[in-house]
Design an enzyme around this catalytic site. Structure first.
Site, PDB file in Angstrom:
ATOM      1  N   LYS A  33      -1.110  -1.930  -9.706  1.00 43.69           N
ATOM      2  CA  LYS A  33      -1.348  -0.830  -8.773  1.00 43.69           C
ATOM      3  C   LYS A  33      -2.709  -0.224  -9.086  1.00 43.69           C
ATOM      4  CE  LYS A  33       1.920   2.045  -7.558  1.00 43.69           C
ATOM      5  NZ  LYS A  33       2.897   3.171  -7.555  1.00 43.69           N
ATOM      6  N   ASP A  64      11.785  11.285  -5.447  1.00 44.39           N
ATOM      7  CA  ASP A  64      11.471  10.486  -4.252  1.00 44.39           C
ATOM      8  C   ASP A  64      12.313   9.219  -4.227  1.00 44.39           C
ATOM      9  OD1 ASP A  64      10.253   9.964  -1.844  1.00 44.39           O
ATOM     10  OD2 ASP A  64       8.507   8.994  -2.732  1.00 44.39           O
ATOM     11  N   ARG A  88       0.858  -1.180   0.000  1.00 50.06           N
ATOM     12  CA  ARG A  88       0.000   0.000   0.000  1.00 50.06           C
ATOM     13  C   ARG A  88       0.891   1.225   0.000  1.00 50.06           C
ATOM     14  NH1 ARG A  88      -2.960  -3.697   3.038  1.00 50.06           N
ATOM     15  NH2 ARG A  88      -5.161  -3.868   2.376  1.00 50.06           N
ATOM     16  N   GLY A  89       0.643   2.149  -0.932  1.00 44.73           N
ATOM     17  CA  GLY A  89       1.450   3.355  -1.039  1.00 44.73           C
ATOM     18  C   GLY A  89       0.603   4.597  -0.973  1.00 44.73           C
ATOM     19  N   GLY A  90       1.252   5.746  -1.236  1.00 50.27           N
ATOM     20  CA  GLY A  90       0.542   7.003  -1.157  1.00 50.27           C
ATOM     21  C   GLY A  90      -0.523   7.153  -2.225  1.00 50.27           C
ATOM     22  N   CYS A  91      -0.418   6.378  -3.306  1.00 48.47           N
ATOM     23  CA  CYS A  91      -1.363   6.519  -4.410  1.00 48.47           C
ATOM     24  C   CYS A  91      -2.337   5.351  -4.516  1.00 48.47           C
ATOM     25  CB  CYS A  91      -0.607   6.664  -5.725  1.00 48.47           C
ATOM     26  SG  CYS A  91       0.154   8.277  -5.938  1.00 48.47           S
ATOM     27  N   GLY A  92      -2.200   4.303  -3.716  1.00 49.06           N
ATOM     28  CA  GLY A  92      -3.138   3.195  -3.818  1.00 49.06           C
ATOM     29  C   GLY A  92      -2.546   1.873  -3.381  1.00 49.06           C
ATOM     30  N   GLU A  93      -3.309   0.801  -3.622  1.00 47.59           N
ATOM     31  CA  GLU A  93      -2.893  -0.544  -3.247  1.00 47.59           C
ATOM     32  C   GLU A  93      -2.234  -1.246  -4.430  1.00 47.59           C
ATOM     33  OE1 GLU A  93      -6.599  -2.212  -2.007  1.00 47.59           O
ATOM     34  OE2 GLU A  93      -6.273  -1.661   0.089  1.00 47.59           O
ATOM     35  N   VAL A  94      -1.397  -2.261  -4.110  1.00 48.43           N
ATOM     36  CA  VAL A  94      -0.699  -3.035  -5.129  1.00 48.43           C
ATOM     37  C   VAL A  94      -1.062  -4.502  -4.953  1.00 48.43           C
ATOM     38  CG1 VAL A  94       1.536  -3.603  -6.157  1.00 48.43           C
ATOM     39  CG2 VAL A  94       1.196  -1.370  -5.086  1.00 48.43           C
TER      40      VAL A  94
END
Length: 626
Positions: free
Chosen positions: A362, A474, A340-346
Site C-alpha cells: 500500500k 470501519d 485504490r482506497g481512501g489512503c492510497g493505491e495497493v
C-alpha cells in the site's frame, strides 16, 4: 434490558429446537472410536450412543443424502489410562481436538495421526509416551496448541517445519536432542513456547518478535548474559579495591586542630573550583566531539544504508534487501495495481527470496513540505490521511491473530509511505459477494458461516484480548479479506484507535466509518465505542446471509430504505426466510441461517447497551451446529 434477555432466551430456545433432530454417528467413526477406547485401556463398555458419553463431542455434517454425526473432540484427561494411542485415530477425519493429558499412556504417537487434517488442539502432556515424533506432523497446519510435555520423546525437532496457526508449543521435560530449528521464526501466531527440561537440545530459541508472551527455556539461555553480569561484578570489585587505602603506607604527622581545619577548608574550596573548571572544559569538549562524531556516523549510515528506516514486523521478510526495490524511483512502475482506497493505491508483488510468496504493498502519498501550495481544505484532508496511516502502522504492527491481517513491514520515504502486507488471493468479502450476485462465483453457506465466525473471533481479540483494547471503526465486507483457505482476515486499520483500559470510548470530530455500517448513536455523540463495531458486524452478518450490501439498489425500492430496518421487519414477519439469499435456499441450513440473522438483529439494535459484546457474539455463533 428485559427485552434483550427475552430475545436471548428465544434465540437459545430456537437453537434447541433446531438441534432436537439429532442424526446418528457415522459407522466408520463409531468403529474407530471402539478401537481407540480399547487400545487406551477403557474398562467400561462402549455406549450405543457415544456422542452422549463424557469426553466425546460430535457435530453434524452432510453425508450422501442426509445429516450424520462426526466425532470432532476426544477429551480423556486424567482417566488413569495405561494403554496406547491406536492408529485408528487417523480415521477420524473431522477430529479437531485430542486431549489425553495426565494419564499413563505408553508407546509412540501413531503416524496415522497426520490424516486428521482438521486437528487444532493436541494435548498429550504428562504421560509415558516415547520414541520419535512422526515427521509428517507438520501437515497439520491448523494446529493451534501442541502439548507433548512430561513424556519420554526422543529425536530432533525437525518435525517443527511449518505451523502457521500454532499459538502454544510445549515440549518441556522430554529427551529431545539436536539444535532448535530456525523454522520457529515462521510461526507467526506463536504466543507461548516451552522447551525447558530437554538437556540434549542445543542453541537458543530463534527470536520470535513482539508477539511472544512467554518463553520458558532457562537451560538454553545464551552464556553471554551470564558473563555480562559476572564482568560487571568484577569491575565493581576492582574499583572498590583501587579506592581502598593502603594499610602499609606510613601515616602523616598529626597537626594542630585549628590549622588543620583551615587547611582543609582551603583545600576543599580549591578542589571545588578546580573540579568545576575542569569539568566544564571537559564537558564542553566531550559534547563537541560527541556531536561531531554523531553527525558523522549518521551521515555515513544515511549514505551507505538506505534501508535504515525500514521497520520489519514479521520474520516472513528475512532481510531488508528483500524490499530494496521500493527504494527505486520506478520501483512500483511494473507492478499491478489491485486496489485504490481512501489512503492510497495497493500493488501486488512477489517477495524476493521467498519461493514465489506474494505481497500487497500500500502506497500512501505524503503531503508536500511546502504547505503554502495547498488550500486549507486540501491540507486538512492530507493531514487526516497521514494521521490515519500513522495509526495503522502503530496498531497493525503489534497485532498477531489468525483472523487479522498482519503488517509485515513499513518503509517511510520522503514523498510517501509503503506498507507491506500478505497478499490475499481470494480478495475481499465485498468483491466475493458481488461476484456471487453476478453469478461469477459460488459461496456456499458453510463458507459464509466460517467467515462469520472468523470475523467474530478477530473482533473478540481486538476488543477483549488485546491490551490496550482496539476499536476498528470501519468494519465492513470491503475490509474483510479472504486467505487461501477462505479464512477471514480483518484488514484496513487506517481508522483503528487503541483505547486505554480506563476509557470506554474514543471521541472524534471527523466522521469515521462507512455509511450503512455506522451505528446510529455515533451521529449524535461522535463517540465511537466497541458497541459501534458490534453494530457494523451485525450489518456484515446480514449481508452474508442475505447476499445484499447496504448500498444495493434493492433497498432503495423498499419502504424501509435500510438493510437493518428491512432485515428486522422481515425477521418479525410470518415468512422470515424471505431474507435469505435465494442461492442458499434448499440446502438444508435454513434454520441455521435464520439463527445467524437473529444474531445480526441483536448486534444492530438501536440501543448500544442492549447489544451483546464481541465475546457473546462469538459464543452465540459457535453454538449454531451444522
Amino acid at each position: 434490558m428485559a427485552k434483550s434477555h427475552f430475545a436471548l432466551f428465544c434465540f437459545f430456545t430456537l437453537i434447541f429446537l433446531v438441534q432436537s433432530k439429532q442424526p446418528t454417528l457415522l459407522p466408520s467413526d463409531f468403529n474407530a472410536l471402539l478401537l481407540i477406547q480399547k487400545d487406551l485401556g477403557f474398562r467400561r463398555a462402549p455406549s450405543r450412543d457415544p456422542c452422549d458419553s463424557a469426553g466425546i463431542f460430535c457435530e453434524r455434517r452432510i453425508g450422501n443424502s442426509s445429516y450424520v454425526l462426526r466425532i470432532t473432540r476426544l477429551l480423556f484427561d486424567s482417566q488413569n489410562l495405561n494403554g496406547r494411542l491406536s492408529p485408528a485415530v487417523g480415521q477420524l477425519s473431522e477430529l479437531k481436538e485430542l486431549s489425553l493429558q495426565n494419564n499413563q499412556i505408553v508407546d509412540q504417537i501413531p503416524p496415522q495421526i497426520v490424516n486428521c487434517k482438521k486437528l487444532e488442539v493436541v494435548n498429550l502432556g504428562n504421560n509415558r509416551l516415547s520414541g520419535k515424533i512422526p515427521p509428517g506432523l507438520s501437515a497439520l497446519i491448523r494446529l493451534r496448541i501442541l502439548d507433548l510435555s512430561a513424556n519420554k520423546f526422543t529425536g530432533n525437532l525437525m518435525f517443527l517445519k511449518y505451523f502457521p496457526n500454532l499459538e502454544k508449543l510445549n515440549l518441556a521435560d522430554n529427551m529431545f536432542a539436536g539444535k532448535v530449528p530456525v523454522s520457529l521464526r515462521s510461526f507467526r501466531n506463536l504466543r507461548f513456547i516451552n522447551l525447558s527440561g530437554n538437556s540434549f537440545l542445543e542453541g537458543p530459541v530463534p527470536l520470535m518478535g513482539n508477539n511472544l508472551d512467554q518463553y520458558s527455556s532457562s537451560e538454553l539461555m545464551p552464556k553471554r548474559y551470564i558473563l555480562a553480569e559476572n564482568s560487571s561484578q568484577s569491575r565493581n570489585h576492582s574499583t572498590a579495591t583501587a579506592m581502598a587505602p593502603d594499610a602499609s603506607a606510613p601515616s602523616p604527622m598529626p597537626q594542630p586542630p585549628h590549622d588543620r581545619h583551615k587547611k582543609n577548608i582551603k583545600t576543599r574550596i580549591g578542589g571545588w573550583a578546580l573540579g568545576f573548571v575542569a569539568g566544564a572544559i571537559a564537558g564542553s569538549v566531550s559534547g563537541l566531539v560527541f556531536t561531531v562524531l554523531f553527525k558523522l556516523v549518521m551521515s555515513i549510515i544515511r549514505g551507505r544504508n538506505k534501508n535504515s528506516s525500514l521497520k520489519i514486523f514479521s520474520p516472513m521478510i528475512k532481510k531488508p534487501e528483500d524490499l530494496a526495490f521500493l527504494e527505486k524511483e520506478d520501483g512500483l512502475a511494473s507492478l499491478e495495481v489491485i486496489g485504490r482506497g481512501g489512503c492510497g493505491e495497493v500493488y501486488k508483488s512477489v517477495l524476493p527470496g521467498s519461493d514465489g510468496k506474494e505481497i500487497a504493498i500500500k502506497k500512501i502519498i505524503q503531503p508536500p513540505r511546502d504547505a503554502e501550495e495547498l488550500t486549507g481544505e486540501d491540507s486538512k484532508l492530507l493531514n487526516k490521511k497521514m494521521r490515519q496511516i500513522k495509526s495503522e502502522i502503530q496498531t497493525v504492527g503489534e497485532i498477531r491473530h489468525r483472523n487479522l491481517l498482519p503488517l509485515l513491514a513499513h518503509l517511510p520515504r520522503p514523498d510517501c509511505h509503503y506498507l507491506v502486507y500478505e497478499y490475499m488471493k481470494n480478495g475481499s468479502l465485498q468483491d466475493c459477494l458481488q461476484q456471487v450476485a453476478e453469478g461469477r462465483r459460488e459461496l456456499d453457506w458453510l463458507a459464509r458461516y466460517k467467515i462469520a465466525l472468523g470475523v467474530a473471533a478477530g473482533l473478540e481479540y481486538l476488543h477483549i484480548s488485546h491490551t490496550p483494547r482496539i476499536i476498528h471503526r470501519d468494519l465492513k465486507p470491503a475490509n474483510v479479506l479472504l486467505d487461501d483457505e477462505m479464512e477471514a482476515r480483518i484488514a484496513d486499520f487506517g481508522l483503528a484507535k487503541a483505547v486505554p483500559d480506563a476509557n470506554t470510548h474514543v471521541t472524534t470530530s471527523n466522521v469515521a466509518g462507512t455509511v450503512g455500517y455506522i451505528a446510529p448513536e455515533y451521529y449524535q455523540t461522535f463517540k465511537f465505542t466497541d458497541k459501534c463495531d458490534i453494530y457494523s458486524f451485525g450489518v456484515l452478518l446480514g449481508a452474508l446471509v442475505m447476499g445484499k450490501l447496504p448500498s444495493d439498489e434493492f433497498f432503495q425500492h423498499t419502504d424501509e430504505m435500510s438493510l437493518v430496518k428491512w432485515m428486522r421487519n422481515v425477521m418479525s414477519s410470518e415468512d422470515p426466510k424471505r431474507a435469505i439469499d435465494t442461492k442458499l435456499l434448499g440446502n438444508g441450513y435454513e434454520e441455521q441461517m435464520l439463527l445467524v440473522l437473529k444474531v445480526a438483529c441483536f448486534c444492530s439494535l438501536d440501543n448500544p447497551k442492549e447489544r451483546p459484546n464481541s465475546k457473546d457474539v462469538r459464543c452465540m455463533l459457535s453454538q449454531i451446529k451444522h
